[in-house]
Design a protein around this motif. Structure first.
Motif, PDB file in Angstrom:
ATOM      1  N   ARG A   1      -5.744  89.830  26.817  1.00 14.17           N
ATOM      2  CA  ARG A   1      -4.365  90.123  26.447  1.00 14.17           C
ATOM      3  C   ARG A   1      -3.698  90.967  27.527  1.00 14.17           C
ATOM      4  NH1 ARG A   1      -5.194  92.973  22.058  1.00 14.17           N
ATOM      5  NH2 ARG A   1      -5.678  91.096  20.866  1.00 14.17           N
TER       6      ARG A   1
ATOM      7  N   ARG B   1      -3.029  88.747  30.569  1.00 12.67           N
ATOM      8  CA  ARG B   1      -1.882  87.847  30.376  1.00 12.67           C
ATOM      9  C   ARG B   1      -0.577  88.596  30.581  1.00 12.67           C
ATOM     10  NH1 ARG B   1      -5.074  85.827  26.003  1.00 12.67           N
ATOM     11  NH2 ARG B   1      -3.861  87.071  24.518  1.00 12.67           N
TER      12      ARG B   1
ATOM     13  N   SER C   1      -3.742  82.880  32.206  1.00 10.06           N
ATOM     14  CA  SER C   1      -3.286  82.358  30.924  1.00 10.06           C
ATOM     15  C   SER C   1      -4.498  81.739  30.237  1.00 10.06           C
ATOM     16  CB  SER C   1      -2.174  81.311  31.101  1.00 10.06           C
ATOM     17  OG  SER C   1      -2.664  80.159  31.769  1.00 10.06           O
ATOM     18  N   THR C   2      -4.497  81.703  28.919  1.00  9.03           N
ATOM     19  CA  THR C   2      -5.631  81.165  28.164  1.00  9.03           C
ATOM     20  C   THR C   2      -5.127  80.174  27.137  1.00  9.03           C
ATOM     21  OG1 THR C   2      -5.520  83.033  26.610  1.00  9.03           O
ATOM     22  CG2 THR C   2      -7.036  83.236  28.470  1.00  9.03           C
ATOM     23  N   ASP C   3      -5.916  79.102  26.916  1.00  5.73           N
ATOM     24  CA  ASP C   3      -5.512  78.076  25.961  1.00  5.73           C
ATOM     25  C   ASP C   3      -6.702  77.192  25.656  1.00  5.73           C
ATOM     26  OD1 ASP C   3      -3.827  76.452  24.355  1.00  5.73           O
ATOM     27  OD2 ASP C   3      -3.664  75.041  26.014  1.00  5.73           O
TER      28      ASP C   3
END
Length: 257
Positions: A203, A206, A212-214
């Protein structure tokens, strides 16, 4: 059996360490099995099974791990395309780790018994295999430092920066923004952190524009920024170019000595 050096997993990997001649290429090609496909979450082998071969990773991602008595696990290494999987276990009759596929993979088997033939027939290939195991040892030593002496932010940033550098070594088409198929659970098991701690750190990253994470993927948006967080130094991943100067010059140097 693979018969084209352009398609051979092991030949491409060996060439990243030093120049080899056609004789050595032919020797490798005669001993390597062709690629087999493995699905995501497939177990390549389990700890305690017979250690009869290692693999070169042509496509996909896999990781080595150990299951612990309390039901948790420690991820010991993550292998990227171009890596050799299982070479550390050459001296053991039984597997000392388990290996699972993280993303659909193609791997080429290389029976351990064939290494003896390489050691007896090619001084250059023997030297390169020694360099590969030495580099693996250096990565493990740096991992120990990462686990024991760095903060959570530094651990995660350092690990991601290292993967980026390893990818750039083994893949000519790597872009500056890398998408890594690594879940927060896998990263937590690799870094000795809780999943909650990894999530909190991501977090922060980001918000800082570093990643970025997904969907169990991590995209590296600012590799230099991650390196700055970690105080990253790639000395332990540096190129070995120049240690080998080709079979003919190597022989000349040995004769001179």
């Amino acid at each position: 059996m693979t018969n084209n050096s352009d398609e051979s997993c092991i030949v491409r990997h060996i060439k990243s360490y030093g120049e080899i001649d056609q004789k050595d290429e032919g020797l490798l090609l005669s001993l390597e099995d062709g690629p087999c496909e493995w699905s995501k979450n497939a177990i390549l082998w389990n700890q305690g099974e017979e250690s009869d071969c290692f693999y070169t990773l042509k496509k996909g991602w896999v990781c080595a791990f150990r299951d612990l008595e309390d039901g948790s696990r420690q991820v010991l290494d993550i292998y990227v395309p171009g890596d050799i999987v299982g070479l550390r276990e050459f001296a053991f009759q039984k597997r000392i780790t388990s290996v699972v596929v993280l993303r659909e993979a193609e791997l080429c088997a290389f029976p351990k018994s064939h290494l003896a033939e390489i050691f007896s027939r090619s001084r250059t290939l023997s030297s390169i295999f020694f360099m590969i195991t030495a580099r693996d040892q250096a990565v493990l030593l740096e991992r120990l430092v990462n686990l024991g002496r760095r903060s959570a932010r530094e651990k995660l940033a350092h690990f991601l920066a290292e993967i980026s550098h390893r990818l750039q070594r083994t893949n000519a088409q790597v872009e500056s923004h890398l998408s890594l198929p690594l879940s927060q659970g896998v990263l937590a098991d690799a870094l000795g952190l809780s999943a909650v701690h990894v999530s909190r750190t991501f977090r922060e990253f980001r918000l800082e524009g570093l990643v970025s994470t997904d969907n169990a993927h991590v995209k590296l948006l600012d590799i230099k920024g991650l390196e700055a967080v970690a105080g990253f130094d790639d000395f332990y991943l540096e190129s070995t170019a120049g240690l080998l100067t080709g079979p003919d010059r190597q022989t000349d140097r040995q004769t001179a000595c």
